[in-house]
Design a protein around this motif. Structure first.
Motif, PDB file in Angstrom:
ATOM      1  N   LEU A  10       0.948  -1.239   0.019  1.00  0.00           N
ATOM      2  CA  LEU A  10       0.136  -0.091   0.152  1.00  0.00           C
ATOM      3  C   LEU A  10       0.893   1.339   0.163  1.00  0.00           C
ATOM      4  O   LEU A  10       0.601   2.096  -0.635  1.00  0.00           O
ATOM      5  CB  LEU A  10      -0.998  -0.131   1.039  1.00  0.00           C
ATOM      6  N   THR A  11       2.031   1.246   0.591  1.00  0.00           N
ATOM      7  CA  THR A  11       2.753   2.276   0.746  1.00  0.00           C
ATOM      8  C   THR A  11       3.501   2.618  -0.597  1.00  0.00           C
ATOM      9  O   THR A  11       3.635   3.877  -1.018  1.00  0.00           O
ATOM     10  CB  THR A  11       3.878   1.965   1.778  1.00  0.00           C
ATOM     11  N   LYS A  12       4.158   1.290  -1.301  1.00  0.00           N
ATOM     12  CA  LYS A  12       4.476   1.556  -2.738  1.00  0.00           C
ATOM     13  C   LYS A  12       3.462   1.995  -3.532  1.00  0.00           C
ATOM     14  O   LYS A  12       3.933   3.081  -4.482  1.00  0.00           O
ATOM     15  CB  LYS A  12       5.020   0.215  -2.950  1.00  0.00           C
ATOM     16  N   ILE A  13       2.286   1.636  -3.539  1.00  0.00           N
ATOM     17  CA  ILE A  13       1.184   2.117  -4.581  1.00  0.00           C
ATOM     18  C   ILE A  13       0.939   3.591  -4.242  1.00  0.00           C
ATOM     19  O   ILE A  13       0.939   4.306  -5.381  1.00  0.00           O
ATOM     20  CB  ILE A  13       0.223   1.306  -4.225  1.00  0.00           C
ATOM     21  N   TYR A  51       3.678  -4.724  -9.634  1.00  0.00           N
ATOM     22  CA  TYR A  51       2.920  -5.329  -8.819  1.00  0.00           C
ATOM     23  C   TYR A  51       1.396  -6.014  -9.228  1.00  0.00           C
ATOM     24  O   TYR A  51       0.798  -6.484  -8.403  1.00  0.00           O
ATOM     25  CB  TYR A  51       2.447  -4.330  -7.933  1.00  0.00           C
ATOM     26  N   GLY A  52       1.526  -6.085 -10.470  1.00  0.00           N
ATOM     27  CA  GLY A  52       0.298  -6.696 -10.903  1.00  0.00           C
ATOM     28  C   GLY A  52      -1.016  -5.778 -11.396  1.00  0.00           C
ATOM     29  O   GLY A  52      -1.051  -4.726 -11.264  1.00  0.00           O
ATOM     30  N   PRO A  53      -1.941  -6.649 -12.005  1.00  0.00           N
ATOM     31  CA  PRO A  53      -2.952  -5.544 -12.635  1.00  0.00           C
ATOM     32  C   PRO A  53      -3.796  -4.901 -11.591  1.00  0.00           C
ATOM     33  O   PRO A  53      -4.287  -3.554 -11.823  1.00  0.00           O
ATOM     34  CB  PRO A  53      -3.822  -6.820 -13.427  1.00  0.00           C
ATOM     35  N   TRP A  54      -4.367  -5.618 -10.576  1.00  0.00           N
ATOM     36  CA  TRP A  54      -5.127  -4.964  -9.693  1.00  0.00           C
ATOM     37  C   TRP A  54      -4.490  -3.905  -8.698  1.00  0.00           C
ATOM     38  O   TRP A  54      -5.114  -2.734  -8.604  1.00  0.00           O
ATOM     39  CB  TRP A  54      -5.738  -6.005  -8.542  1.00  0.00           C
ATOM     40  N   PHE A  55      -3.195  -4.043  -8.201  1.00  0.00           N
ATOM     41  CA  PHE A  55      -2.687  -2.874  -7.858  1.00  0.00           C
ATOM     42  C   PHE A  55      -2.081  -1.825  -8.804  1.00  0.00           C
ATOM     43  O   PHE A  55      -2.340  -0.655  -8.383  1.00  0.00           O
ATOM     44  CB  PHE A  55      -1.264  -3.611  -7.165  1.00  0.00           C
ATOM     45  N   GLY A  56      -1.941  -2.031 -10.027  1.00  0.00           N
ATOM     46  CA  GLY A  56      -1.744  -1.275 -11.141  1.00  0.00           C
ATOM     47  C   GLY A  56      -3.096  -0.384 -11.009  1.00  0.00           C
ATOM     48  O   GLY A  56      -3.103   0.972 -11.355  1.00  0.00           O
TER      49      GLY A  56
END
Length: 172
Positions: A10-13, A51-56
């Motif tokens: 969450l921090t990276k996002i 990080y993948g589709p959902w995190f992106g």
């Protein structure tokens, strides 16, 4: 890909979304016909690739909503938030499900396909639908007018992503 939404992820996002807001709202070049060219969508693409589709997609939607609250550059339209979600979701699908592996030539293919999807499909075709809804001008006027801008942004973001993605990827 870690599918759990941890504090670390969450921090990276949030950092990538904040970087996207800053780059998109304050570090762009305005060209004639009131169009902006910049690298503001690069953190969203990078988030999907790493990080993948959902995190992106979450990064893109978060960046769009926060950017609109901080410095609006028009009227809020949920379609543009959907487009921002797709800008992170598409590169995540390409990186994690279509082209697997981290070999050097595969990274190039991932970057090129991600930028083509983001700028030629989402930004050119889908965003033109939302713009057409505002003014009731024909759809193809927006598409044709935005082709040169999107071509420049595709090349610019592909080159920059090719330089930074391998360096950032090894820390993720």
């Amino acid at each position: 890909m870690n599918k759990k939404l941890t504090v670390n992820n969450l921090t990276k996002i949030a950092i990538l979304a904040a970087l996207s807001v800053v780059l998109r709202r304050f570090f762009t070049v305005t060209i004639p016909v009131n169009q902006k060219i910049g690298v503001g969508y690069m953190p969203i693409i990078l988030s999907g690739m790493l990080y993948g589709p959902w995190f992106g997609g979450l990064t893109g939607a978060l960046a769009d909503v926060v950017g609109m609250l901080i410095n609006p550059d028009g009227v809020f339209h949920p379609g543009f938030t959907l487009s921002a979600f797709l800008m992170g979701f598409g590169p995540g699908l390409i990186s994690f499900y279509l082209i697997k592996g981290d070999i050097d030539y595969k990274i190039n293919i991932k970057i090129i396909l991600s930028c083509l999807f983001t700028f030629m499909i989402v930004r050119l075709l889908i965003d033109s639908i939302w713009l057409q809804q505002y003014s009731k001008n024909p759809y193809w006027i927006y598409v044709l007018r935005r082709i040169p801008k999107q071509a420049i942004e595709t090349i610019l973001n592909s080159v920059i992503l090719r330089i930074i993605a391998p360096r950032i990827g090894k820390y993720v």
